[in-house]
Design a protein around this motif. Structure first.
Motif, mmCIF file in Angstrom:
data_model
loop_
_atom_site.group_PDB
_atom_site.id
_atom_site.type_symbol
_atom_site.label_atom_id
_atom_site.label_comp_id
_atom_site.label_asym_id
_atom_site.label_seq_id
_atom_site.Cartn_x
_atom_site.Cartn_y
_atom_site.Cartn_z
ATOM 1 N N CYS A 93 -18.695 -22.187 130.241
ATOM 2 C CA CYS A 93 -19.345 -21.551 129.096
ATOM 3 C C CYS A 93 -20.856 -21.729 129.198
ATOM 4 N N CYS A 153 -17.933 -20.649 123.243
ATOM 5 C CA CYS A 153 -16.901 -19.823 123.901
ATOM 6 C C CYS A 153 -15.510 -20.025 123.291
ATOM 7 N N ALA A 154 -15.478 -20.308 121.983
ATOM 8 C CA ALA A 154 -14.202 -20.447 121.294
ATOM 9 C C ALA A 154 -13.570 -19.071 121.125
ATOM 10 N N GLU A 155 -12.275 -19.017 121.287
ATOM 11 C CA GLU A 155 -11.557 -17.752 121.159
ATOM 12 C C GLU A 155 -11.077 -17.501 119.732
ATOM 13 N N THR A 156 -11.556 -18.290 118.786
ATOM 14 C CA THR A 156 -11.225 -18.051 117.375
ATOM 15 C C THR A 156 -12.093 -16.939 116.802
ATOM 16 N N GLY A 157 -13.260 -16.696 117.400
ATOM 17 C CA GLY A 157 -14.120 -15.585 116.999
ATOM 18 C C GLY A 157 -13.868 -14.402 117.914
ATOM 19 N N ARG A 180 -23.228 -14.881 121.563
ATOM 20 C CA ARG A 180 -23.906 -16.179 121.545
ATOM 21 C C ARG A 180 -23.652 -17.006 122.798
ATOM 22 N N TYR A 210 -18.871 -13.990 124.055
ATOM 23 C CA TYR A 210 -18.263 -14.639 122.887
ATOM 24 C C TYR A 210 -19.195 -14.579 121.681
ATOM 25 N N GLN A 211 -18.583 -14.431 120.535
ATOM 26 C CA GLN A 211 -19.313 -14.539 119.271
ATOM 27 C C GLN A 211 -19.666 -16.017 119.031
ATOM 28 N N SER A 212 -18.808 -16.898 119.479
ATOM 29 C CA SER A 212 -18.987 -18.343 119.335
ATOM 30 C C SER A 212 -19.949 -18.878 120.393
ATOM 31 N N GLU A 213 -20.824 -19.804 120.010
ATOM 32 C CA GLU A 213 -21.751 -20.391 120.980
ATOM 33 C C GLU A 213 -21.086 -21.415 121.897
ATOM 34 N N THR A 273 -29.320 -14.420 119.915
ATOM 35 C CA THR A 273 -28.093 -13.663 120.158
ATOM 36 C C THR A 273 -28.445 -12.453 121.014
#
Length: 142
Positions: free
Chosen positions: A83, A111-115, A135, A106-109, A91
């Motif tokens: 990541c 690299c979480a796949e929840t976003g 992000r 990823y939307q998450s900074e 952004t």
């Protein structure tokens, strides 16, 4: 009856030609509808120009349509499968992937796949508008 229709049509046409405001109004209405559609008469709207990004690079722009600050990441300096977060508080809204490898943004900074996230192939993809604020990203093995 046919003669009356023809005479009436000719009279209306002649009156329109004699009244300059009628012809001008018709021309202005045509102009207005073309401008309302987003382009001038006789000019086709084209796609946005592609952002400059060299082979082997991932380029990210702060704004849509390849505008704003551009951040360039060289494939040779990136950790594959790791990541990479954009600098804190920044952004990206558009990108070009010319790495030759798939890249996931990823939307998450972290690299979480929840976003939101999306993977783009590396064979030359230009995305003028991301559906979310990017992000972070990962570059994958082929």
């Amino acid at each position: 009856m046919r003669t009356c229709s023809t005479v009436l049509a000719a009279t209306v046409l002649a009156a329109t030609a004699l009244i300059p405001s009628t012809a001008t109004a018709a021309h202005a209405a045509g102009h207005a509808s073309a401008h309302a559609a987003g382009h001038a008469p006789g000019h086709a709207a084209g796609p946005p120009p592609l952002g400059a990004c060299a082979t082997g690079q991932l380029c990210l722009w702060a704004k849509a349509e390849f505008k704003g600050t551009r951040r360039t990441h060289e494939l040779s300096t990136l950790d594959i499968n790791s990541c990479t977060a954009l600098p804190a508080g920044t952004t990206a809204q558009s990108l070009a992937n010319r790495t030759g490898r798939p890249v996931t943004t990823y939307q998450s900074e972290v690299c979480a796949e929840t976003g939101e996230f999306q993977t783009y192939p590396g064979d030359g993809v230009w995305l003028p508008q991301s559906p979310y604020q990017v992000r972070a990203f990962k570059v994958w093995e082929r």
